[in-house]
Design an enzyme around this catalytic site. Sequence first.
Site, PDB file in Angstrom:
ATOM      1  N   LYS A 227       0.820  -1.221   0.000  1.00 15.98           N
ATOM      2  CA  LYS A 227       0.000   0.000   0.000  1.00 15.98           C
ATOM      3  C   LYS A 227       0.859   1.279   0.000  1.00 15.98           C
ATOM      4  O   LYS A 227       2.056   1.240   0.315  1.00 15.98           O
ATOM      5  CB  LYS A 227      -0.938  -0.024   1.207  1.00 15.98           C
ATOM      6  CG  LYS A 227      -2.005  -1.129   1.120  1.00 15.98           C
ATOM      7  CD  LYS A 227      -3.004  -0.997   2.256  1.00 15.98           C
ATOM      8  CE  LYS A 227      -4.078  -2.062   2.161  1.00 15.98           C
ATOM      9  NZ  LYS A 227      -5.084  -1.898   3.231  1.00 15.98           N
TER      10      LYS A 227
ATOM     11  N   HIS B 269      -2.375  -5.199   1.263  1.00 19.01           N
ATOM     12  CA  HIS B 269      -3.688  -5.794   1.049  1.00 19.01           C
ATOM     13  C   HIS B 269      -3.481  -7.187   0.466  1.00 19.01           C
ATOM     14  O   HIS B 269      -2.560  -7.399  -0.306  1.00 19.01           O
ATOM     15  CB  HIS B 269      -4.518  -4.964   0.051  1.00 19.01           C
ATOM     16  CG  HIS B 269      -5.714  -5.698  -0.458  1.00 19.01           C
ATOM     17  ND1 HIS B 269      -6.908  -5.738   0.233  1.00 19.01           N
ATOM     18  CD2 HIS B 269      -5.897  -6.466  -1.565  1.00 19.01           C
ATOM     19  CE1 HIS B 269      -7.769  -6.483  -0.442  1.00 19.01           C
ATOM     20  NE2 HIS B 269      -7.187  -6.940  -1.540  1.00 19.01           N
TER      21      HIS B 269
ATOM     22  N   TYR C 247     -12.689  -1.365  -3.694  1.00 13.78           N
ATOM     23  CA  TYR C 247     -13.186  -1.603  -2.326  1.00 13.78           C
ATOM     24  C   TYR C 247     -14.710  -1.508  -2.237  1.00 13.78           C
ATOM     25  O   TYR C 247     -15.252  -1.244  -1.155  1.00 13.78           O
ATOM     26  CB  TYR C 247     -12.528  -0.617  -1.357  1.00 13.78           C
ATOM     27  CG  TYR C 247     -11.119  -1.024  -0.966  1.00 13.78           C
ATOM     28  CD1 TYR C 247     -10.874  -2.208  -0.264  1.00 13.78           C
ATOM     29  CD2 TYR C 247     -10.026  -0.226  -1.268  1.00 13.78           C
ATOM     30  CE1 TYR C 247      -9.595  -2.581   0.109  1.00 13.78           C
ATOM     31  CE2 TYR C 247      -8.731  -0.594  -0.898  1.00 13.78           C
ATOM     32  CZ  TYR C 247      -8.527  -1.770  -0.203  1.00 13.78           C
ATOM     33  OH  TYR C 247      -7.253  -2.149   0.180  1.00 13.78           O
TER      34      TYR C 247
ATOM     35  N   GLU D 283      -9.737  -9.696  -8.252  1.00 15.55           N
ATOM     36  CA  GLU D 283      -8.730  -8.664  -7.973  1.00 15.55           C
ATOM     37  C   GLU D 283      -7.498  -8.780  -8.878  1.00 15.55           C
ATOM     38  O   GLU D 283      -6.922  -7.767  -9.276  1.00 15.55           O
ATOM     39  CB  GLU D 283      -8.339  -8.709  -6.495  1.00 15.55           C
ATOM     40  CG  GLU D 283      -9.493  -8.268  -5.592  1.00 15.55           C
ATOM     41  CD  GLU D 283      -9.146  -8.192  -4.118  1.00 15.55           C
ATOM     42  OE1 GLU D 283      -9.971  -7.649  -3.354  1.00 15.55           O
ATOM     43  OE2 GLU D 283      -8.054  -8.668  -3.714  1.00 15.55           O
TER      44      GLU D 283
ATOM     45  N   ASN E   8      -2.137  -0.099   6.760  1.00 13.24           N
ATOM     46  CA  ASN E   8      -1.645  -1.397   7.235  1.00 13.24           C
ATOM     47  C   ASN E   8      -0.732  -2.106   6.239  1.00 13.24           C
ATOM     48  O   ASN E   8      -0.654  -3.332   6.233  1.00 13.24           O
ATOM     49  CB  ASN E   8      -2.820  -2.276   7.688  1.00 13.24           C
ATOM     50  CG  ASN E   8      -3.782  -2.593   6.567  1.00 13.24           C
ATOM     51  OD1 ASN E   8      -3.631  -2.094   5.450  1.00 13.24           O
ATOM     52  ND2 ASN E   8      -4.758  -3.428   6.844  1.00 13.24           N
TER      53      ASN E   8
HETATM   54  P1  CMP Z   1      -7.481  -4.409   3.375  1.00 19.55           P
HETATM   55  O1  CMP Z   1      -6.996  -5.791   3.613  1.00 19.55           O
HETATM   56  O2  CMP Z   1      -6.954  -3.686   2.189  1.00 19.55           O
HETATM   57  O3  CMP Z   1      -9.084  -4.427   3.278  1.00 19.55           O
HETATM   58  C1  CMP Z   1      -9.881  -3.319   3.601  1.00 19.55           C
HETATM   59  C2  CMP Z   1      -9.096  -2.220   4.225  1.00 19.55           C
HETATM   60  O4  CMP Z   1      -9.865  -1.304   4.950  1.00 19.55           O
HETATM   61  C3  CMP Z   1      -8.148  -2.789   5.271  1.00 19.55           C
HETATM   62  O5  CMP Z   1      -7.128  -3.541   4.668  1.00 19.55           O
HETATM   63  C4  CMP Z   1      -7.728  -1.539   6.002  1.00 19.55           C
HETATM   64  O6  CMP Z   1      -6.775  -0.766   5.283  1.00 19.55           O
HETATM   65  C5  CMP Z   1      -9.063  -0.791   5.998  1.00 19.55           C
HETATM   66  N1  CMP Z   1      -9.795  -1.013   7.263  1.00 19.55           N
HETATM   67  C6  CMP Z   1     -10.395  -2.123   7.675  1.00 19.55           C
HETATM   68  N2  CMP Z   1     -10.986  -1.946   8.871  1.00 19.55           N
HETATM   69  C7  CMP Z   1     -10.759  -0.666   9.199  1.00 19.55           C
HETATM   70  C8  CMP Z   1     -11.114   0.144  10.295  1.00 19.55           C
HETATM   71  N3  CMP Z   1     -11.852  -0.343  11.310  1.00 19.55           N
HETATM   72  N4  CMP Z   1     -10.712   1.417  10.296  1.00 19.55           N
HETATM   73  C9  CMP Z   1      -9.992   1.907   9.274  1.00 19.55           C
HETATM   74  N5  CMP Z   1      -9.625   1.187   8.190  1.00 19.55           N
HETATM   75  C10 CMP Z   1     -10.000  -0.084   8.166  1.00 19.55           C
END
Ligand code: CMP
Length: 142
Positions: free
Chosen positions: A8, A114, A48, A125, A111
């Site tokens: 990311k 993904h 998303y 995807e 984070n």
């Molecule tokens: P990802 O695996 O890309 O899938 C959805 C994304 O939404 C996740 O990783 C995080 O980056 C984001 N995400 C999921 N839960 C939360 C949350 N509670 N608050 C903020 N971002 C979130």
Amino acid sequence: MLTLAIIKPDAVKRGLAGKILAHLEAAGFVVRAARLVKLSTAQAEAFYEVHRERPFYRSLVTFMTSGPGLSLALERDDAVAHLRDVIGATDPAEAKPGTVRKLYAESKERNAIHASDSPETAAREVAFFFPEGELRDLRGSR
Ligand code: CMP
């Protein structure tokens, strides 16, 4: 089988793309395609779509369009489940030691990586980023 990962924008910006890719390769994943992509708002919204009703959706779209991410089509046996194990829980505070998110993620949103959450999602995807013709066979067996 194939799965889709995105290193990311937070991780790319901090110069962690190479370290994270090395971690994935050491875990047995083979890169079949890779592209540094700065998503448009419409693309991030579409990617998303499943989270559209979640409270974090707008913020997630803003974050994912804040800079380029490194999209990867990765192959190994049972790739979807293995990649999810290797990256760890969404929230780095809950991720197991040694996982990509425990090592590199800043927060639940920022984070670092993904990964597709099911074989069906992985097919969608991978196709989102890579037309069939862009998948390279590095092992020469197919
Ligand atoms: P990802 O695996 O890309 O899938 C959805 C994304 O939404 C996740 O990783 C995080 O980056 C984001 N995400 C999921 N839960 C939360 C949350 N509670 N608050 C903020 N971002 C979130």
